[in-house]
Design an enzyme around this catalytic site. Structure first.
Site, PDB file in Angstrom:
ATOM      1  N   SER A 205       0.857  -1.194   0.000  1.00 22.75           N
ATOM      2  CA  SER A 205       0.000   0.000   0.000  1.00 22.75           C
ATOM      3  C   SER A 205       0.888   1.237   0.000  1.00 22.75           C
ATOM      4  O   SER A 205       2.005   1.182   0.536  1.00 22.75           O
ATOM      5  CB  SER A 205      -0.859  -0.025   1.262  1.00 22.75           C
ATOM      6  OG  SER A 205      -1.394   1.249   1.510  1.00 22.75           O
ATOM      7  N   TYR A 218      -1.909  -0.849  10.713  1.00 20.90           N
ATOM      8  CA  TYR A 218      -1.827  -1.163   9.283  1.00 20.90           C
ATOM      9  C   TYR A 218      -0.562  -0.549   8.659  1.00 20.90           C
ATOM     10  O   TYR A 218       0.195  -1.236   7.977  1.00 20.90           O
ATOM     11  CB  TYR A 218      -3.087  -0.617   8.605  1.00 20.90           C
ATOM     12  CG  TYR A 218      -3.205  -0.904   7.128  1.00 20.90           C
ATOM     13  CD1 TYR A 218      -3.651  -2.142   6.679  1.00 20.90           C
ATOM     14  CD2 TYR A 218      -2.893   0.068   6.181  1.00 20.90           C
ATOM     15  CE1 TYR A 218      -3.782  -2.395   5.318  1.00 20.90           C
ATOM     16  CE2 TYR A 218      -3.029  -0.181   4.829  1.00 20.90           C
ATOM     17  CZ  TYR A 218      -3.473  -1.418   4.402  1.00 20.90           C
ATOM     18  OH  TYR A 218      -3.600  -1.660   3.053  1.00 20.90           O
TER      19      TYR A 218
HETATM   20  N1  LIG Z   1      -8.661  -1.376  -0.093  1.00 19.27           N
HETATM   21  C1  LIG Z   1      -7.692  -0.488  -0.132  1.00 19.27           C
HETATM   22  O1  LIG Z   1      -7.922   0.746  -0.075  1.00 19.27           O
HETATM   23  C2  LIG Z   1      -6.267  -0.936  -0.295  1.00 19.27           C
HETATM   24  C3  LIG Z   1      -5.311   0.024  -0.662  1.00 19.27           C
HETATM   25  C4  LIG Z   1      -3.989  -0.372  -0.794  1.00 19.27           C
HETATM   26  C5  LIG Z   1      -3.632  -1.691  -0.585  1.00 19.27           C
HETATM   27  N2  LIG Z   1      -4.582  -2.600  -0.220  1.00 19.27           N
HETATM   28  C6  LIG Z   1      -4.137  -3.976   0.027  1.00 19.27           C
HETATM   29  O2  LIG Z   1      -4.781  -4.851  -0.844  1.00 19.27           O
HETATM   30  C7  LIG Z   1      -4.885  -6.145  -0.239  1.00 19.27           C
HETATM   31  C8  LIG Z   1      -6.313  -6.658  -0.370  1.00 19.27           C
HETATM   32  O3  LIG Z   1      -7.165  -5.760   0.332  1.00 19.27           O
HETATM   33  P1  LIG Z   1      -8.696  -5.562  -0.032  1.00 19.27           P
HETATM   34  O4  LIG Z   1      -8.931  -4.128  -0.226  1.00 19.27           O
HETATM   35  O5  LIG Z   1      -9.099  -6.522  -1.071  1.00 19.27           O
HETATM   36  O6  LIG Z   1      -9.331  -5.946   1.385  1.00 19.27           O
HETATM   37  P2  LIG Z   1     -10.546  -6.912   1.751  1.00 19.27           P
HETATM   38  O7  LIG Z   1     -11.641  -6.760   0.779  1.00 19.27           O
HETATM   39  O8  LIG Z   1     -10.815  -6.665   3.195  1.00 19.27           O
HETATM   40  O9  LIG Z   1      -9.889  -8.354   1.557  1.00 19.27           O
HETATM   41  C9  LIG Z   1      -8.903  -8.824   2.412  1.00 19.27           C
HETATM   42  C10 LIG Z   1      -8.655 -10.273   2.072  1.00 19.27           C
HETATM   43  O10 LIG Z   1      -7.687 -10.768   2.982  1.00 19.27           O
HETATM   44  C11 LIG Z   1      -8.164 -12.010   3.496  1.00 19.27           C
HETATM   45  N3  LIG Z   1      -7.630 -12.229   4.840  1.00 19.27           N
HETATM   46  C12 LIG Z   1      -7.674 -11.408   5.898  1.00 19.27           C
HETATM   47  N4  LIG Z   1      -7.091 -11.982   6.953  1.00 19.27           N
HETATM   48  C13 LIG Z   1      -6.668 -13.196   6.551  1.00 19.27           C
HETATM   49  C14 LIG Z   1      -5.987 -14.258   7.179  1.00 19.27           C
HETATM   50  N5  LIG Z   1      -5.622 -14.192   8.472  1.00 19.27           N
HETATM   51  N6  LIG Z   1      -5.696 -15.364   6.455  1.00 19.27           N
HETATM   52  C15 LIG Z   1      -6.050 -15.458   5.162  1.00 19.27           C
HETATM   53  N7  LIG Z   1      -6.711 -14.488   4.514  1.00 19.27           N
HETATM   54  C16 LIG Z   1      -7.014 -13.371   5.198  1.00 19.27           C
HETATM   55  C17 LIG Z   1      -9.674 -11.876   3.492  1.00 19.27           C
HETATM   56  O11 LIG Z   1     -10.271 -13.152   3.387  1.00 19.27           O
HETATM   57  P3  LIG Z   1     -11.103 -13.819   4.590  1.00 19.27           P
HETATM   58  O12 LIG Z   1     -11.957 -12.774   5.154  1.00 19.27           O
HETATM   59  O13 LIG Z   1     -11.769 -14.964   3.928  1.00 19.27           O
HETATM   60  O14 LIG Z   1     -10.061 -14.291   5.530  1.00 19.27           O
HETATM   61  C18 LIG Z   1      -9.907 -11.107   2.210  1.00 19.27           C
HETATM   62  O15 LIG Z   1      -9.988 -11.979   1.124  1.00 19.27           O
HETATM   63  C19 LIG Z   1      -4.424  -5.980   1.189  1.00 19.27           C
HETATM   64  O16 LIG Z   1      -3.093  -6.393   1.309  1.00 19.27           O
HETATM   65  C20 LIG Z   1      -4.507  -4.494   1.415  1.00 19.27           C
HETATM   66  O17 LIG Z   1      -3.623  -4.051   2.394  1.00 19.27           O
HETATM   67  C21 LIG Z   1      -5.896  -2.263  -0.080  1.00 19.27           C
END
Ligand SMILES: NC(=O)c1ccc[n+]([C@@H]2O[C@H](COP(=O)([O-])OP(=O)(O)OC[C@H]3O[C@@H](n4cnc5c(N)ncnc54)[C@H](OP(=O)(O)O)[C@@H]3O)[C@@H](O)[C@H]2O)c1
Length: 332
Positions: A205, A218
């Site tokens: 991120s 985070y």
């Molecule tokens: N959304 C943003 O604004 C943003 C910006 C920059 C970077 N990112 C990065 O992008 C990535 C994906 O984020 P997202 O936005 O798609 O978030 P999200 O919709 O909350 O998805 C997070 C994913 O991580 C999985 N997860 C969480 N804890 C876990 C664990 N202990 N073991 C295995 N799986 C786990 C969740 O699956 P389960 O719930 O099934 O466990 C879910 O599939 C992350 O690394 C995040 O930091 C996001």
């Protein structure tokens, strides 16, 4: 008479670049032939790599063929992970594997991918649990085969200040977002090295390089994860066929940062998860080490390198990143 650096002063104040040049020449002359050769080659290499990077922007690059690749995506059931899974399948990956904790999402994404004609499997695995990661990695290898592309995508955000955070919640983010990558990489990298074929991807991120208040767990975990990838990437320089990609997206439209408010949403709209996924797969296929999304994030990082602290604070206040987490609802 000489200055402290061994440069003759001649009673004149020499410009710094002349001092540097003098030091370079005199110290190079004292080197053995091999070191002297490397020292002379170094600026040529720098120029070559700069030109090569420039040419890559203009010329078409050779793309990695994914048809023999087995891709594992942690957190592949929903959000960016789900779109990554769909994109890898669309771009021709041989097999897509999903890891996560919520079976319903994993199953639904898995069925969609199978519907696209790509072999897909899912396994329940909490990446924050080291024993579970090693156990499920073993099961995966036996049932599906060797993973050649590992995408460390799973993460959580607790979204509070340090003093408002429960200790266990602080630990949980570090276990999942940072240490989880240690365990998955340790589980799959050795076989990639043996096969001389592998790629480790980290969905990081921009907050890893420019933190905001109200998400201290985070930002810390993402900064540590950035250093992890940087060290891993350099460590793999002498390992043929194995490389890495670190992706640094801006705010993306998923459930992760629900409720968070950016002050100028028209100027800084959230990214679409499908865009992050498409650009990530493209970066893997072109073997790109670092990807900022959108590219304007480079400007932020550049400004951070020289602006005074108070100017940076004004940027945070003006852009609203200072208060963005006040309305955060999220989900951990
Ligand atoms: N959304 C943003 O604004 C943003 C910006 C920059 C970077 N990112 C990065 O992008 C990535 C994906 O984020 P997202 O936005 O798609 O978030 P999200 O919709 O909350 O998805 C997070 C994913 O991580 C999985 N997860 C969480 N804890 C876990 C664990 N202990 N073991 C295995 N799986 C786990 C969740 O699956 P389960 O719930 O099934 O466990 C879910 O599939 C992350 O690394 C995040 O930091 C996001």
């Amino acid at each position: 008479m000489e200055s402290g650096l061994g440069v003759p002063s001649l009673g004149l104040e020499l410009p710094p670049f002349l001092i540097a040049l003098h030091l370079l020449v005199t110290r190079t002359c004292k080197m053995d032939w091999r070191s002297m050769g490397s020292a002379l080659l170094f600026p040529v290499q720098m120029l070559y790599y700069l030109l090569k990077a420039g040419a890559r922007l203009l010329l078409p690059t050779r793309l990695r063929d994914l048809s023999a690749d087995v891709v594992l995506i942690t957190g592949g059931g929903r959000g960016i992970g789900r779109h990554l899974a769909l994109e890898f399948a669309k771009q021709g990956a041989k097999k897509v594997i999903l890891w996560g904790r919520t079976e319903k999402c994993l199953k639904e994404t898995c069925e969609t991918i199978r519907g696209m004609g790509t072999e897909c499997h899912y396994f329940l695995c909490d990446v924050g649990n080291r024993e579970e990661v090693y156990q499920q990695a073993k099961v995966l290898r036996e049932k599906v085969g060797d993973v050649t592309i590992l995408v460390n995508n799973a993460a959580v955000v607790h979204g509070r200040s340090l003093m408002d955070s429960d200790d266990d919640a602080l630990l949980k983010s570090q276990h999942i977002n940072t240490l989880g990558q240690f365990w998955t990489t340790k589980a799959f990298l050795p076989r990639m090295l043996e096969l001389q074929n592998g790629h480790v991807v980290c969905i990081n991120s921009v907050l890893s390089l420019s933190a905001i208040p109200g998400a201290i767990d985070y930002c810390t975990s993402k900064a540590a994860s950035f250093a992890f990838m940087e060290s891993l990437t350099l460590g793999l320089l002498s390992c043929p066929g194995v490389s890495t990609t670190t992706v640094l997206p801006f705010h993306t439209n998923t459930e992760m940062f629900q409720g968070m408010k950016v002050r100028f949403p028209n100027l800084f709209p959230p990214l679409k998860p499908e865009t992050v996924a498409r650009r990530t797969v493209e970066a893997v296929r072109t073997n790109t080490a670092i990807l900022y999304l959108p590219w304007t994030m480079h400007v932020l990082i550049f400004l951070k390198s020289f602006l005074p602290q108070q100017a940076l604070e004004e940027i945070h206040k003006f852009s609203g990143s200072y208060t963005a987490m006040n309305t955060f609802k999220g989900r951990t």
